[in-house]
Motif scaffolding. Sequence first.
Motif, PDB file in Angstrom:
ATOM      1  N   LEU A  28       0.851  -1.181   0.000  1.00  0.00           N
ATOM      2  CA  LEU A  28       0.000   0.000   0.000  1.00  0.00           C
ATOM      3  C   LEU A  28       0.892   1.239   0.000  1.00  0.00           C
ATOM      4  N   THR A  29       1.393   1.589  -1.158  1.00  0.00           N
ATOM      5  CA  THR A  29       2.399   2.648  -1.252  1.00  0.00           C
ATOM      6  C   THR A  29       1.820   4.013  -1.588  1.00  0.00           C
ATOM      7  N   SER A  30       0.712   4.029  -2.311  1.00  0.00           N
ATOM      8  CA  SER A  30       0.104   5.299  -2.697  1.00  0.00           C
ATOM      9  C   SER A  30      -1.401   5.090  -2.810  1.00  0.00           C
ATOM     10  N   ALA A  31      -2.167   5.805  -1.998  1.00  0.00           N
ATOM     11  CA  ALA A  31      -3.608   5.565  -1.957  1.00  0.00           C
ATOM     12  C   ALA A  31      -4.337   6.820  -1.507  1.00  0.00           C
ATOM     13  N   GLN A  32      -5.647   6.801  -1.721  1.00  0.00           N
ATOM     14  CA  GLN A  32      -6.503   7.875  -1.236  1.00  0.00           C
ATOM     15  C   GLN A  32      -7.873   7.296  -0.932  1.00  0.00           C
ATOM     16  N   GLY A  33      -8.655   8.042  -0.155  1.00  0.00           N
ATOM     17  CA  GLY A  33      -9.979   7.549   0.179  1.00  0.00           C
ATOM     18  C   GLY A  33     -10.660   8.455   1.175  1.00  0.00           C
ATOM     19  N   THR A  34     -11.736   7.940   1.754  1.00  0.00           N
ATOM     20  CA  THR A  34     -12.502   8.689   2.742  1.00  0.00           C
ATOM     21  C   THR A  34     -12.585   7.889   4.030  1.00  0.00           C
ATOM     22  N   PHE A  35     -12.855   8.573   5.122  1.00  0.00           N
ATOM     23  CA  PHE A  35     -12.900   7.905   6.420  1.00  0.00           C
ATOM     24  C   PHE A  35     -13.952   8.543   7.313  1.00  0.00           C
ATOM     25  N   THR A  36     -14.392   7.764   8.286  1.00  0.00           N
ATOM     26  CA  THR A  36     -15.180   8.287   9.394  1.00  0.00           C
ATOM     27  C   THR A  36     -14.463   7.915  10.676  1.00  0.00           C
ATOM     28  N   GLU A  37     -14.656   8.708  11.698  1.00  0.00           N
ATOM     29  CA  GLU A  37     -13.952   8.505  12.965  1.00  0.00           C
ATOM     30  C   GLU A  37     -14.924   8.709  14.112  1.00  0.00           C
ATOM     31  N   VAL A  38     -14.965   7.745  15.013  1.00  0.00           N
ATOM     32  CA  VAL A  38     -15.859   7.815  16.166  1.00  0.00           C
ATOM     33  C   VAL A  38     -15.025   7.719  17.437  1.00  0.00           C
ATOM     34  N   SER A  39     -15.170   8.704  18.304  1.00  0.00           N
ATOM     35  CA  SER A  39     -14.466   8.721  19.583  1.00  0.00           C
ATOM     36  C   SER A  39     -15.442   9.203  20.640  1.00  0.00           C
ATOM     37  N   PRO A  50     -18.703  10.377  22.080  1.00  0.00           N
ATOM     38  CA  PRO A  50     -19.864  10.993  21.421  1.00  0.00           C
ATOM     39  C   PRO A  50     -19.498  11.748  20.142  1.00  0.00           C
ATOM     40  N   GLN A  51     -18.198  11.883  19.845  1.00  0.00           N
ATOM     41  CA  GLN A  51     -17.766  12.667  18.698  1.00  0.00           C
ATOM     42  C   GLN A  51     -17.713  11.814  17.433  1.00  0.00           C
ATOM     43  N   ASN A  52     -18.238  12.368  16.350  1.00  0.00           N
ATOM     44  CA  ASN A  52     -18.178  11.734  15.041  1.00  0.00           C
ATOM     45  C   ASN A  52     -17.541  12.698  14.062  1.00  0.00           C
ATOM     46  N   ARG A  53     -16.527  12.222  13.354  1.00  0.00           N
ATOM     47  CA  ARG A  53     -15.820  13.056  12.397  1.00  0.00           C
ATOM     48  C   ARG A  53     -15.734  12.328  11.066  1.00  0.00           C
ATOM     49  N   ALA A  54     -15.428  13.084  10.020  1.00  0.00           N
ATOM     50  CA  ALA A  54     -15.310  12.481   8.700  1.00  0.00           C
ATOM     51  C   ALA A  54     -14.333  13.305   7.880  1.00  0.00           C
ATOM     52  N   GLY A  55     -13.863  12.705   6.798  1.00  0.00           N
ATOM     53  CA  GLY A  55     -12.960  13.450   5.941  1.00  0.00           C
ATOM     54  C   GLY A  55     -12.358  12.584   4.854  1.00  0.00           C
ATOM     55  N   ARG A  56     -11.268  13.074   4.298  1.00  0.00           N
ATOM     56  CA  ARG A  56     -10.569  12.417   3.199  1.00  0.00           C
ATOM     57  C   ARG A  56      -9.102  12.269   3.564  1.00  0.00           C
ATOM     58  N   GLU A  81      -7.690  15.235   5.779  1.00  0.00           N
ATOM     59  CA  GLU A  81      -8.473  16.465   5.678  1.00  0.00           C
ATOM     60  C   GLU A  81      -9.841  16.202   6.300  1.00  0.00           C
ATOM     61  N   TYR A  82     -10.166  16.924   7.339  1.00  0.00           N
ATOM     62  CA  TYR A  82     -11.440  16.725   8.012  1.00  0.00           C
ATOM     63  C   TYR A  82     -12.494  17.663   7.422  1.00  0.00           C
ATOM     64  N   SER A  83     -13.631  17.092   7.059  1.00  0.00           N
ATOM     65  CA  SER A  83     -14.773  17.906   6.642  1.00  0.00           C
ATOM     66  C   SER A  83     -15.676  18.198   7.825  1.00  0.00           C
ATOM     67  N   ASN A  84     -15.494  17.429   8.881  1.00  0.00           N
ATOM     68  CA  ASN A  84     -16.249  17.623  10.120  1.00  0.00           C
ATOM     69  C   ASN A  84     -15.322  17.286  11.280  1.00  0.00           C
ATOM     70  N   PRO A  85     -14.700  18.304  11.925  1.00  0.00           N
ATOM     71  CA  PRO A  85     -14.880  19.735  11.715  1.00  0.00           C
ATOM     72  C   PRO A  85     -14.136  20.236  10.473  1.00  0.00           C
ATOM     73  N   GLU A  86     -14.744  21.141   9.762  1.00  0.00           N
ATOM     74  CA  GLU A  86     -14.188  21.636   8.515  1.00  0.00           C
ATOM     75  C   GLU A  86     -12.885  22.386   8.755  1.00  0.00           C
ATOM     76  N   ARG A 145      -0.403  19.440  12.720  1.00  0.00           N
ATOM     77  CA  ARG A 145      -1.846  19.576  12.892  1.00  0.00           C
ATOM     78  C   ARG A 145      -2.212  21.050  12.898  1.00  0.00           C
ATOM     79  N   TRP A 146      -3.207  21.390  12.077  1.00  0.00           N
ATOM     80  CA  TRP A 146      -3.678  22.770  12.008  1.00  0.00           C
ATOM     81  C   TRP A 146      -5.186  22.792  12.250  1.00  0.00           C
ATOM     82  N   ASP A 147      -5.591  23.557  13.260  1.00  0.00           N
ATOM     83  CA  ASP A 147      -7.008  23.718  13.582  1.00  0.00           C
ATOM     84  C   ASP A 147      -7.365  25.189  13.401  1.00  0.00           C
ATOM     85  N   PRO A 148      -7.974  25.549  12.273  1.00  0.00           N
ATOM     86  CA  PRO A 148      -8.269  26.971  12.025  1.00  0.00           C
ATOM     87  C   PRO A 148      -9.294  27.545  12.976  1.00  0.00           C
ATOM     88  N   ARG A 149     -10.132  26.704  13.573  1.00  0.00           N
ATOM     89  CA  ARG A 149     -11.125  27.211  14.515  1.00  0.00           C
ATOM     90  C   ARG A 149     -10.460  27.809  15.741  1.00  0.00           C
TER      91      ARG A 149
END
Length: 214
Positions: A51-62, A64-70, A82-87, A100-104
């Motif tokens: 698995l040397t070069s790949a891309q995709g999407t993910f969801t993350e549960v921790s 009560p928190q649910n996150r998603a991204g690419r 790249e998190y779309s939630n939080p954007e 790690r960069w959190d613009p919020r």
Amino acid sequence: MTVSPHLSRRAFALGTAAVAGLAALPASAQANLSAEDRAVLQQAQTYLQGLTSAQGTFTEVSGPQNRAGRFYLQRPGKMRFEYSNPEGLLVVSDGSNVKRWDPRLNNFRQVPLSQTPLSTFLARNVRLDQGVRIDRVTRMQSGAFAITVRDSRRPNDGYVILSFAGSPLRLREWTIRDAQGGSTTTRLTTLEPASGLSASLFQLRDPTRRPGRN
């Protein structure tokens, strides 16, 4: 291989391998594994090595928190979440550091890649037979399987469960359980080979630094 927004062992414990430079396991550390279990480990290691070069999407549960991204992967050394939630939230490994960069919060942090469990997963050679302790291999009739892994230097820090689909073989998800009992599950909702990924994907400069500032 979880990749949560926090720069911590649990946050970056992809678990597909542990921190680079760990000492090799003594033979007795995996002596309880059957020949079938060892074959599964070799299968997983061969898959991850390829698995040397790949891309995709993910969801993350921790909790009560649910996150998603690419995500984007380019071994050795590079990964981007790249998190779309939080954007806007970004976690990037550039081959030397994990940033790690959190613009919020207008907050930027970085740690050396070698100090995170991402390092071995992103290494040129992925190994599941050294530096980690295999607690359990769970095999299903469908061909799917899961591997429970601990850092052999810090076995009390928690563990990682890597889950693979069996046909075709694919890394499906990982769950990180820390020493305090906290759990984070990252599920790869899509995963596909990628070629020609832009180098800029794996670059992240500190947005809080002003031009000319030392």
